[in-house]
Design a protein around this motif. Structure first.
Motif, mmCIF file in Angstrom:
data_model
loop_
_atom_site.group_PDB
_atom_site.id
_atom_site.type_symbol
_atom_site.label_atom_id
_atom_site.label_comp_id
_atom_site.label_asym_id
_atom_site.label_seq_id
_atom_site.Cartn_x
_atom_site.Cartn_y
_atom_site.Cartn_z
ATOM 1 N N SER A 1 0.803 -1.226 0.000
ATOM 2 C CA SER A 1 0.000 0.000 0.000
ATOM 3 C C SER A 1 0.835 1.275 0.000
ATOM 4 C CB SER A 1 -0.926 0.027 1.227
ATOM 5 O OG SER A 1 -0.165 -0.016 2.426
ATOM 6 N N ARG A 2 2.116 1.182 0.417
ATOM 7 C CA ARG A 2 2.956 2.381 0.496
ATOM 8 C C ARG A 2 4.416 1.975 0.373
ATOM 9 N NH1 ARG A 2 0.644 4.507 4.630
ATOM 10 N NH2 ARG A 2 -0.513 6.172 3.600
ATOM 11 N N ASP A 3 5.205 2.750 -0.361
ATOM 12 C CA ASP A 3 6.610 2.420 -0.596
ATOM 13 C C ASP A 3 7.466 2.933 0.562
ATOM 14 O OD1 ASP A 3 9.155 1.899 -1.496
ATOM 15 O OD2 ASP A 3 8.806 2.632 -3.524
ATOM 16 N N TYR A 4 7.589 2.122 1.606
ATOM 17 C CA TYR A 4 8.353 2.530 2.786
ATOM 18 C C TYR A 4 9.857 2.563 2.519
ATOM 19 C CZ TYR A 4 4.133 2.324 5.609
ATOM 20 O OH TYR A 4 2.882 2.562 6.128
ATOM 21 N N VAL A 5 10.315 1.790 1.568
ATOM 22 C CA VAL A 5 11.727 1.871 1.195
ATOM 23 C C VAL A 5 12.029 3.260 0.648
ATOM 24 C CG1 VAL A 5 13.518 1.028 -0.358
ATOM 25 C CG2 VAL A 5 12.003 -0.602 0.775
ATOM 26 N N LYS A 6 11.177 3.741 -0.219
ATOM 27 C CA LYS A 6 11.352 5.067 -0.806
ATOM 28 C C LYS A 6 11.279 6.156 0.260
ATOM 29 C CE LYS A 6 9.531 8.014 -4.525
ATOM 30 N NZ LYS A 6 8.494 8.109 -5.590
ATOM 31 N N ILE A 7 10.349 6.009 1.203
ATOM 32 C CA ILE A 7 10.207 6.978 2.294
ATOM 33 C C ILE A 7 11.495 7.042 3.110
ATOM 34 C CG2 ILE A 7 9.037 7.425 4.489
ATOM 35 C CD1 ILE A 7 6.487 6.255 3.164
ATOM 36 N N ALA A 8 11.986 5.876 3.542
ATOM 37 C CA ALA A 8 13.201 5.834 4.353
ATOM 38 C C ALA A 8 14.404 6.328 3.572
ATOM 39 C CB ALA A 8 13.435 4.407 4.859
ATOM 40 N N GLN A 9 14.487 5.924 2.324
ATOM 41 C CA GLN A 9 15.625 6.321 1.487
ATOM 42 C C GLN A 9 15.664 7.833 1.310
ATOM 43 O OE1 GLN A 9 15.647 4.590 -2.477
ATOM 44 N NE2 GLN A 9 17.886 4.443 -2.413
ATOM 45 N N GLY A 10 14.497 8.434 1.108
ATOM 46 C CA GLY A 10 14.438 9.880 0.941
ATOM 47 C C GLY A 10 14.889 10.625 2.183
ATOM 48 N N LEU A 11 14.356 10.225 3.343
ATOM 49 C CA LEU A 11 14.729 10.878 4.601
ATOM 50 C C LEU A 11 16.203 10.673 4.913
ATOM 51 C CD1 LEU A 11 11.679 10.038 6.884
ATOM 52 C CD2 LEU A 11 12.386 12.319 6.137
ATOM 53 N N ASN A 12 16.675 9.447 4.774
ATOM 54 C CA ASN A 12 18.050 9.120 5.152
ATOM 55 C C ASN A 12 19.071 9.763 4.225
ATOM 56 O OD1 ASN A 12 17.258 5.695 6.234
ATOM 57 N ND2 ASN A 12 16.879 7.667 7.204
ATOM 58 N N SER A 13 18.770 9.859 2.934
ATOM 59 C CA SER A 13 19.710 10.494 2.005
ATOM 60 C C SER A 13 19.711 12.013 2.183
ATOM 61 C CB SER A 13 19.373 10.124 0.557
ATOM 62 O OG SER A 13 18.061 10.544 0.210
ATOM 63 N N TYR A 14 18.550 12.587 2.489
ATOM 64 C CA TYR A 14 18.463 14.035 2.730
ATOM 65 C C TYR A 14 19.368 14.441 3.883
ATOM 66 C CZ TYR A 14 16.602 18.437 4.531
ATOM 67 O OH TYR A 14 16.483 19.718 5.019
ATOM 68 N N TRP A 15 19.219 13.750 5.029
ATOM 69 C CA TRP A 15 19.990 14.147 6.202
ATOM 70 C C TRP A 15 21.472 13.844 6.046
ATOM 71 C CZ3 TRP A 15 18.705 17.643 9.389
ATOM 72 C CH2 TRP A 15 17.345 17.890 9.661
ATOM 73 N N ALA A 16 21.804 12.804 5.289
ATOM 74 C CA ALA A 16 23.214 12.515 5.028
ATOM 75 C C ALA A 16 23.866 13.662 4.273
ATOM 76 C CB ALA A 16 23.345 11.219 4.236
ATOM 77 N N GLU A 17 23.194 14.172 3.278
ATOM 78 C CA GLU A 17 23.742 15.264 2.474
ATOM 79 C C GLU A 17 23.824 16.560 3.285
ATOM 80 O OE1 GLU A 17 25.550 16.691 -0.985
ATOM 81 O OE2 GLU A 17 24.969 14.643 -0.431
ATOM 82 N N ILE A 18 22.837 16.778 4.159
ATOM 83 C CA ILE A 18 22.864 17.951 5.027
ATOM 84 C C ILE A 18 24.073 17.888 5.955
ATOM 85 C CG2 ILE A 18 21.723 19.035 7.013
ATOM 86 C CD1 ILE A 18 20.425 19.838 4.433
ATOM 87 N N LYS A 19 24.313 16.721 6.525
ATOM 88 C CA LYS A 19 25.405 16.552 7.479
ATOM 89 C C LYS A 19 26.761 16.644 6.804
ATOM 90 C CE LYS A 19 27.883 15.448 11.055
ATOM 91 N NZ LYS A 19 28.201 16.459 12.060
ATOM 92 N N LYS A 20 26.932 15.906 5.701
ATOM 93 C CA LYS A 20 28.245 15.843 5.065
ATOM 94 C C LYS A 20 28.079 15.500 3.590
ATOM 95 C CE LYS A 20 32.682 13.408 5.412
ATOM 96 N NZ LYS A 20 33.410 12.329 6.127
ATOM 97 N N PRO A 21 28.264 16.452 2.700
ATOM 98 C CA PRO A 21 28.154 16.143 1.270
ATOM 99 C C PRO A 21 29.010 14.937 0.895
ATOM 100 C CG PRO A 21 28.369 18.496 1.600
ATOM 101 C CD PRO A 21 28.586 17.859 2.947
#
Length: 236
Positions: free
Chosen positions: A192-212
């Motif tokens: 019903s919902r792509d939780y992999v995509k949700i987690a991947q989006g959040l986790n990649s966003y914060w990784a880039e914010i912390k350290k390119p």
């Protein structure tokens, strides 16, 4: 009504702001400790903090997961498979009905008993404002439990339905594929919902914010249990 809601949000931010900073600390201090992960629903643990659990287990740490609610036998099997991939040493299946945790004295007593037995150094749970009634209920339960058992651990509050304003971050780049595999165990939920995509989006966003260049990171609002409870009392 909208104006009242915005005023409430600004008041909440005023309470949280002292614990935030522009430079988010990278946290490696929990890897040799006992952690207890509280998942209101099966899947919350994998999406919210799955990578950190995996890294903790790989570094020889002890992790146990509390699954607060239960929906059906299929999801139970999925959570058992996911917990195995995450490296949990023991799983606690409380089997309360979904949306039944708020003000549930039996839930609070059961959770208190587990905390007393496990004696965790760190507890992972949904943040105060994660947008689900059962998620908020877990944090509120800590206030009640603290009246029975003096809570002495570090809280790592994670987000599932709402992004967390973090003050701690864990680089999970090296274990992202294992986290993805744990999420993919929940086939009934992925329908019903792509939780992999949700987690991947959040986790990649914060990784880039912390350290390119960093690929994936999990974020937390980290406080001592007593500070977290005090904050909750102010807000609610």
């Amino acid at each position: 009504m909208a104006q009242l809601r915005f005023k409430h949000l600004f008041r909440i931010f005023e309470h949280i702001r002292p614990f935030l900073s522009y430079s988010i600390a990278a946290d490696d201090s929990l890897y040799d400790r006992r952690i207890l992960v509280i998942a209101p629903h099966q899947l919350d643990e994998a999406v919210g903090c799955g990578g950190t659990i995996i890294k903790h287990a790989q570094n020889g740490g002890h992790a146990e997961i509390v699954y607060c609610t239960h929906e059906n036998p299929e999801r139970m099997k999925e959570s058992e498979a996911a917990a195995s991939l995450l490296g949990s040493k023991r799983n606690h299946f409380l089997q309360f009905a979904a949306r039944s945790l708020s003000g549930n004295k039996r839930f609070e007593e059961t959770l208190a008993s587990i905390i007393k037995r496990v004696k965790p150094n760190a507890v992972f749970l949904p943040f105060w404002f994660d947008n689900h009634k059962d998620h908020t209920a877990v944090s509120k339960a800590l206030i009640k439990i603290n009246k029975i058992v003096k809570l002495n651990f570090t809280v790592y509050a994670y987000g599932v339905w709402s992004p967390v304003m973090p003050n701690a971050i864990v680089d999970i780049s090296s274990v992202w594929e294992q986290k993805q595999s744990a999420i993919e165990c929940y086939k009934s939920q992925l329908a019903s919902r792509d939780y992999v995509k949700i987690a991947q989006g959040l986790n990649s966003y914060w990784a880039e914010i912390k350290k390119p260049g960093m690929k994936y990171a999990e974020t937390f609002f980290k406080l001592s249990a007593q500070e977290y409870i005090k904050l909750g009392r102010k807000i609610f």
